[in-house]
Design an enzyme around this catalytic site. Structure first.
Site, PDB file in Angstrom:
ATOM      1  N   GLY A   1      31.680 -17.306 -15.931  1.00 47.64           N
ATOM      2  CA  GLY A   1      31.882 -16.743 -17.265  1.00 47.64           C
ATOM      3  C   GLY A   1      33.205 -16.019 -17.403  1.00 47.64           C
ATOM      4  O   GLY A   1      33.874 -16.097 -18.447  1.00 47.64           O
TER       5      GLY A   1
ATOM      6  N   GLY B   1      31.500 -21.242 -11.016  1.00 46.89           N
ATOM      7  CA  GLY B   1      30.159 -21.661 -11.423  1.00 46.89           C
ATOM      8  C   GLY B   1      29.732 -23.000 -10.859  1.00 46.89           C
ATOM      9  O   GLY B   1      29.951 -23.309  -9.683  1.00 46.89           O
TER      10      GLY B   1
ATOM     11  N   LYS C   1      27.034 -27.286 -22.529  1.00 45.65           N
ATOM     12  CA  LYS C   1      27.170 -26.851 -23.918  1.00 45.65           C
ATOM     13  C   LYS C   1      28.610 -26.813 -24.431  1.00 45.65           C
ATOM     14  O   LYS C   1      29.487 -26.270 -23.776  1.00 45.65           O
ATOM     15  CB  LYS C   1      26.563 -25.457 -24.082  1.00 45.65           C
TER      16      LYS C   1
ATOM     17  N   ARG D   1      31.206 -15.842  -1.920  1.00 42.21           N
ATOM     18  CA  ARG D   1      31.615 -14.609  -2.601  1.00 42.21           C
ATOM     19  C   ARG D   1      31.730 -13.421  -1.643  1.00 42.21           C
ATOM     20  O   ARG D   1      32.565 -12.536  -1.843  1.00 42.21           O
ATOM     21  CB  ARG D   1      30.632 -14.290  -3.731  1.00 42.21           C
TER      22      ARG D   1
END
Length: 395
Positions: A363, A344, A196, A36
């Site tokens: 996200g 992620g 999830k 990053r």
């Protein structure tokens, strides 16, 4: 549409840049992964060439007030090495001491403000806090796609006070993903994994209108299996999402492809064994997709011209449960398909393989894949209108 960094007159200006240096660190404080940080270098170097004074701001971790373990000194030191130029580290974010340090900087210099999240006002999108940040500079640049899904002061409210634009990293993320979603080459295959179903519901619904197939993997597949009435053993299942899982399967009209076999074990520390998904025992959990599933998915991916991937196929942190993820990564990297990895855990899992674009945002990329307008992007778009009508407070 928002402005980009090249749309603004920047020479000799003080420029406040939102970056995302929320990077993993080792026990001794050394940076474990500087992906990053490196992503922000093109913007930083461009501003330095424009003889700007560059003021960087970022968060690190989730502090509850000031946390000495989450200060940014090691990041400033690492960035200094990457730039081959000393980066001045401020010990605060706002206030007279910060203003004095910024005032002492020369054109081409770079400083890094302290952890934004030491102030609760950052996550509260506090207007006064944003105004205090804005007082440090004349221009604002957002170069942090990975936090642009947050309505935070350094992402949203800050644009009320300064002419604002997107940096190179943010521009690349938006343009690349936007092009893929609006003008993909077919067959367009999505891969959805991770833990999830709840994290991916809106993404799956949005993508079903665009893709030719969605390949399901990861722990989330067991919620779908449970919804179909299958035994899932001790696998992770979102019981409160079973109705939604059934709805998605019905809406998919065959586009949602579920695994045929999986790798199981009693605990993640055990050696895995392969079983058909209809044969799970009550005392085992599924931890990866099986070889038959890998073969089917590889065959589908070999013909793909566009691939979008978010979420690993198994518990890739454990070598015995990483085979599914690694096999698909290798297939995609060897193909000629346009391939985008959605940040992620997926980005961590597939390091070393070649893809068209690996997003820095987990996200943020999920929200963008779901067709949502990101607050950080909306703020830049609205800022164009503010500039045209000169609505900025005077400094």
């Amino acid at each position: 549409m928002f402005r980009t960094i090249k749309d603004l007159h920047l020479k000799h200006k003080k420029v406040l840049v939102r970056v995302d240096f929320n990077v993993p660190q080792k026990a001794n404080g050394a940076i474990a992964d500087d992906t990053r940080i490196k992503a922000a270098l093109p913007t930083i170097n461009y501003l330095r060439k424009q003889k700007c004074i560059v003021i960087l701001m970022t968060h690190l971790g989730r502090p509850n007030g000031v946390d000495e373990t989450l200060r940014l000194d090691s990041i400033a030191k690492h960035l200094s090495k990457l730039l081959n130029h000393h980066v001045t580290k401020c010990d605060d974010v706002i206030g007279s001491e910060v203003e004095e340090k910024v005032h002492s900087l020369k054109e081409g210099d770079v400083c890094l403000l302290e952890n934004l999240r030491f102030y609760p006002e950052e996550e509260q999108n506090d207007d006064k806090f944003a105004h205090a940040l804005a007082d440090l500079a004349q221009i604002y640049i957002n170069d942090a796609f990975s936090v642009s899904h947050r309505s935070h002061a350094s992402v949203d409210a800050i644009t009320h006070y300064l002419p604002s634009a997107a940096g190179f990293q943010l521009q690349k993320e938006i343009e690349t993903i936007d092009k893929l979603l609006h003008n993909p080459k077919h067959p367009f295959i999505a891969i959805m994994g991770g833990v999830k179903v709840s994290d991916k519901i809106e993404v799956i619904r949005h993508l079903l209108k665009k893709v030719d197939a969605i390949l399901i993997g990861g722990a989330m597949m067991y919620t779908f299996f449970k919804a179909l009435g299958l035994e899932t053993g001790t696998s992770k299942v979102e019981v409160d999402k079973l109705v939604i899982a059934r709805q998605l399967l019905k809406q998919a009209h065959g586009k949602l492809i579920l695994p045929l076999d999986c790798v199981i074990a009693k605990t993640p520390d055990d050696k895995g064994t392969v079983t058909h998904v209809t044969h799970l025992a009550k005392d085992v959990m599924g931890l990866d997709i099986g070889p038959d599933t890998v073969a089917i998915y590889q065959e589908i991916l070999k013909n793909a011209k566009t691939v979008l991937w978010n979420g690993p196929m198994g518990m890739f942190e454990k070598k015995q449960f990483a085979k599914g993820t690694m096999a698909l990564a290798e297939t995609i990297s060897k193909s000629k398909a346009v391939s985008i990895i959605g940040g992620g855990d997926t980005a961590d899992a597939v390091k070393g393989f070649k893809f068209t674009h690996v997003s820095t945002g987990g996200g943020a990329s999920l929200d963008f894949f779901a067709g949502k307008t990101l607050p950080g992007i909306k703020a830049l778009e609205e800022n164009v209108h503010c500039v045209k009508h000169r609505r900025f407070p005077s400094h």
